[in-house]
Design a protein around this motif. Structure first.
Motif, short mmCIF file in Angstrom:
data_model
loop_
_atom_site.label_atom_id
_atom_site.label_comp_id
_atom_site.label_asym_id
_atom_site.label_seq_id
_atom_site.Cartn_x
_atom_site.Cartn_y
_atom_site.Cartn_z
N ARG A 1 6.37 9.12 -43.81
CA ARG A 1 7.20 8.03 -43.26
C ARG A 1 6.42 6.75 -43.03
O ARG A 1 7.01 5.66 -43.02
CB ARG A 1 7.86 8.47 -41.95
N GLY A 2 5.11 6.82 -42.81
CA GLY A 2 4.32 5.62 -42.58
C GLY A 2 2.88 6.01 -42.40
O GLY A 2 2.59 7.07 -41.82
N GLU B 1 0.37 4.92 -40.51
CA GLU B 1 -0.10 5.09 -39.14
C GLU B 1 0.56 6.30 -38.48
O GLU B 1 -0.12 7.12 -37.85
CB GLU B 1 0.18 3.83 -38.32
N SER B 2 1.88 6.41 -38.62
CA SER B 2 2.57 7.52 -37.95
C SER B 2 2.20 8.86 -38.58
O SER B 2 2.03 9.87 -37.87
CB SER B 2 4.08 7.31 -37.98
N ASP B 3 2.04 8.90 -39.91
CA ASP B 3 1.63 10.14 -40.56
C ASP B 3 0.22 10.52 -40.14
O ASP B 3 -0.08 11.70 -39.89
CB ASP B 3 1.69 10.00 -42.08
N ASP C 1 -1.21 9.69 -37.30
CA ASP C 1 -1.14 10.14 -35.91
C ASP C 1 -0.67 11.59 -35.84
O ASP C 1 -1.18 12.37 -35.02
CB ASP C 1 -0.19 9.25 -35.11
N TYR C 2 0.31 11.93 -36.67
CA TYR C 2 0.80 13.31 -36.66
C TYR C 2 -0.31 14.27 -37.08
O TYR C 2 -0.55 15.30 -36.42
CB TYR C 2 2.00 13.46 -37.59
N SER D 1 -2.85 14.79 -34.45
CA SER D 1 -2.41 15.69 -33.38
C SER D 1 -2.56 17.15 -33.80
O SER D 1 -2.86 18.01 -32.96
CB SER D 1 -0.96 15.39 -32.99
N HIS E 1 -7.21 8.42 -42.17
CA HIS E 1 -6.83 7.90 -40.85
C HIS E 1 -7.03 8.94 -39.77
O HIS E 1 -7.61 8.66 -38.72
CB HIS E 1 -5.36 7.45 -40.88
N THR F 1 16.71 4.58 -40.05
CA THR F 1 15.65 5.02 -39.15
C THR F 1 16.25 5.38 -37.79
O THR F 1 17.39 5.02 -37.49
CB THR F 1 14.60 3.91 -38.97
#
Length: 240
Positions: A43-44, A46-48, A50-51, A54, A77, A125
């Protein structure tokens, strides 16, 4: 000296899913590694990232990460700053420098044809706005993405492909974990998504270990043995 077998984390790329690693999982487990094939959100950047970060934070002990295609950018990342990550393995993938987007990289050298078969589609979204995601024309997918894969298998891959948000392809990288973590790269000589000349450029710049395989972009499916061997090589070289 006693060593702890690393957990191997596998990160799929765009237009694929975790099953693209199925050809390597048994051998990696047979070598004594715990294996996690992560569902990359696509999806993106930065968000990918971050996932994935985690997920990595839940793993005790040393980790080797392998990323295919866009999955390598997500890996770059997520791994930065994680002291447990011993090695990064880029499989037909991108070793982007901070500030570079994947779009910028594929336009840097000739040979990338996959983008010409990308079909844009709007999607809603969670906040109610509309963004664009990309899929590969199913009729062209076998030739451009999986040229050395059995045609029946390639057609199934085309039908089950997961779309990539356009924003993930155009976003500049903000982290480059290969700068601080020893890295390996697999170049697929028939790759029409991440061309050979681009992989050589990125690998040399990153001072990464390079192997070349005569395969399509879908090398994790067509030649899983070569992919497995490189992951195990990285694991052995960085065991601690």
């Amino acid at each position: 000296m006693s060593t702890t077998k690393q957990t191997v984390v596998l990160v799929h790329g765009a237009y694929a899913d975790s099953s693209s690693w199925n050809g390597s999982i048994d051998a990696l487990q047979g070598a004594g590694h715990r294996v996690i094939a992560v569902a990359n959100p696509l999806r993106g950047l930065e968000s990918d990232g971050d996932y994935l970060r985690s997920v990595l934070e839940t793993i005790d002990g040393p980790i080797v990460i392998a990323g295919h295609s866009y999955g390598g950018s997500v890996m770059s990342h997520a791994a930065e700053g994680n002291p447990n990550v011993t090695a990064l393995v880029y499989v037909a993938s991108f070793l982007a420098e901070v500030g570079e987007s994947l779009l910028e990289l594929v336009e840097k050298f000739p040979g990338a044809q996959l983008g010409g078969a990308a079909v844009p589609t709007p999607y809603r979204t969670p906040d109610g706005s509309t963004e664009t995601e990309l899929t590969i024309d199913p009729g062209r997918f076998p030739q451009l993405f999986a040229g050395d894969v059995d045609r029946a298998v390639a057609r199934r891959m085309a039908a089950t492909q997961r779309p990539l948000a356009l924003a993930a392809f155009t976003a500049p990288a903000t982290r480059a974990a290969w700068r601080s973590i020893e890295s390996w790269a697999l170049l697929a000589a028939q790759d029409l998504a991440v061309p050979a000349e681009l992989v050589r450029f990125m690998t040399e710049r990153a001072d990464a270990h390079l192997v070349e395989v005569d395969a399509s972009h879908a090398v994790t499916v067509s030649q899983p043995g070569a992919v497995t061997d490189l992951i195990l090589e990285a694991a052995r070289a960085t065991a601690r």
